[in-house]
Design a protein around this motif. Structure first.
Motif, mmCIF file in Angstrom:
data_model
loop_
_atom_site.group_PDB
_atom_site.id
_atom_site.type_symbol
_atom_site.label_atom_id
_atom_site.label_comp_id
_atom_site.label_asym_id
_atom_site.label_seq_id
_atom_site.Cartn_x
_atom_site.Cartn_y
_atom_site.Cartn_z
ATOM 1 N N ARG A 98 65.443 24.672 -65.667
ATOM 2 C CA ARG A 98 66.752 24.103 -66.057
ATOM 3 C C ARG A 98 67.293 23.201 -64.951
ATOM 4 N NH1 ARG A 98 70.166 25.914 -70.708
ATOM 5 N NH2 ARG A 98 68.868 27.449 -71.749
ATOM 6 N N VAL A 99 67.233 23.675 -63.707
ATOM 7 C CA VAL A 99 67.729 22.883 -62.577
ATOM 8 C C VAL A 99 66.915 21.594 -62.471
ATOM 9 C CG1 VAL A 99 68.014 22.804 -60.066
ATOM 10 C CG2 VAL A 99 68.689 24.859 -61.337
ATOM 11 N N ARG A 100 65.612 21.679 -62.622
ATOM 12 C CA ARG A 100 64.742 20.496 -62.556
ATOM 13 C C ARG A 100 65.103 19.515 -63.688
ATOM 14 N NH1 ARG A 100 60.518 22.943 -63.277
ATOM 15 N NH2 ARG A 100 60.138 23.653 -61.229
ATOM 16 N N ARG A 101 65.325 20.039 -64.889
ATOM 17 C CA ARG A 101 65.693 19.197 -66.030
ATOM 18 C C ARG A 101 67.036 18.510 -65.786
ATOM 19 N NH1 ARG A 101 68.549 20.360 -70.822
ATOM 20 N NH2 ARG A 101 68.762 22.486 -70.082
ATOM 21 N N LEU A 102 68.002 19.245 -65.234
ATOM 22 C CA LEU A 102 69.313 18.659 -64.929
ATOM 23 C C LEU A 102 69.193 17.586 -63.848
ATOM 24 C CD1 LEU A 102 71.424 21.948 -65.011
ATOM 25 C CD2 LEU A 102 71.645 20.022 -66.609
ATOM 26 N N SER A 103 68.315 17.795 -62.885
ATOM 27 C CA SER A 103 68.088 16.796 -61.833
ATOM 28 C C SER A 103 67.373 15.572 -62.393
ATOM 29 C CB SER A 103 67.260 17.394 -60.701
ATOM 30 O OG SER A 103 67.980 18.419 -60.065
ATOM 31 N N ASP A 104 66.333 15.799 -63.176
ATOM 32 C CA ASP A 104 65.567 14.683 -63.764
ATOM 33 C C ASP A 104 66.440 13.827 -64.677
ATOM 34 O OD1 ASP A 104 63.332 15.573 -62.421
ATOM 35 O OD2 ASP A 104 62.371 16.461 -64.205
ATOM 36 N N ALA A 105 67.402 14.466 -65.340
ATOM 37 C CA ALA A 105 68.288 13.737 -66.255
ATOM 38 C C ALA A 105 69.420 13.021 -65.524
ATOM 39 C CB ALA A 105 68.873 14.706 -67.289
ATOM 40 N N GLY A 106 69.543 13.247 -64.215
ATOM 41 C CA GLY A 106 70.605 12.589 -63.457
ATOM 42 C C GLY A 106 71.931 13.306 -63.523
ATOM 43 N N VAL A 107 71.975 14.513 -64.096
ATOM 44 C CA VAL A 107 73.218 15.289 -64.114
ATOM 45 C C VAL A 107 73.495 15.816 -62.709
ATOM 46 C CG1 VAL A 107 74.383 17.320 -65.081
ATOM 47 C CG2 VAL A 107 72.935 15.895 -66.556
ATOM 48 N N ILE A 108 72.482 16.411 -62.090
ATOM 49 C CA ILE A 108 72.571 16.799 -60.680
ATOM 50 C C ILE A 108 72.004 15.633 -59.885
ATOM 51 C CG2 ILE A 108 71.735 18.362 -58.890
ATOM 52 C CD1 ILE A 108 71.533 20.540 -61.040
ATOM 53 N N THR A 109 72.833 15.056 -59.037
ATOM 54 C CA THR A 109 72.413 13.863 -58.297
ATOM 55 C C THR A 109 72.074 14.149 -56.839
ATOM 56 O OG1 THR A 109 74.712 13.300 -57.798
ATOM 57 C CG2 THR A 109 73.743 12.314 -59.782
ATOM 58 N N GLY A 110 72.274 15.380 -56.387
ATOM 59 C CA GLY A 110 71.937 15.713 -55.016
ATOM 60 C C GLY A 110 72.686 16.932 -54.550
#
Length: 152
Positions: free
Chosen positions: A45-57
């Motif tokens: 889930r965290v990886r998916r949120l990062s890949d989608a640009g929701v989590i930016t860093g």
């Protein structure tokens, strides 16, 4: 995924974002316990949120006063040109500029500045004033210094 496209979040995604905004150093195993998923499902889930640009860093929050910056100010800049290169060059070369926002209205930019003293603020605003008219507001206090983002 385009940055402006809305990403579909479910309740688990929202919980993950809430926990990580509170403590970005939370281990996946602990985060998984908090959101009632397996560690591998949580990591996905965290990886998916990062890949989608929701989590930016991930970042660390530093208290400006503890590292020598006793003055915070907002500088509004009326920039008379459509050529933003001089502006970008100046703010890039000025580490005391910690935020800059291109805005609508009479001013073109709102710039957040940290300074060591009022004299230091005068030096920084003097540099910014070479680009156009400025108005400076010194911060007395920040009752809401930062707020976590709750998905719309």
């Amino acid at each position: 995924m385009p940055v402006n496209e809305r990403f579909g979040l479910d309740d688990v995604d929202r919980a993950i974002l809430e926990h990580l905004q509170r403590d970005g150093r939370t281990a996946v195993a602990e985060l998984a316990r908090q959101v009632n998923l397996s560690a591998s499902a949580t990591a996905d889930r965290v990886r998916r949120l990062s890949d989608a640009g929701v989590i930016t860093g991930y970042s660390v929050t530093v208290d400006p006063e503890s590292v020598g910056y006793s003055v915070t100010a907002f500088v509004r800049l009326a920039y008379p040109s459509g050529n933003y290169k001089p502006f970008n060059d100046l703010v890039t070369a000025t580490p005391e500029v910690i935020e800059a926002h291109h805005v609508t209205g009479a001013d073109c930019f709102i710039i957040k500045v940290l300074a060591r003293s009022m004299r230091d603020l005068e030096r920084i605003t003097g540099r910014l004033a070479t680009l156009g008219g400025i108005t400076t507001s010194v911060v007395y206090s920040s009752p809401v210094p930062s707020r976590h983002i709750t998905p719309a």
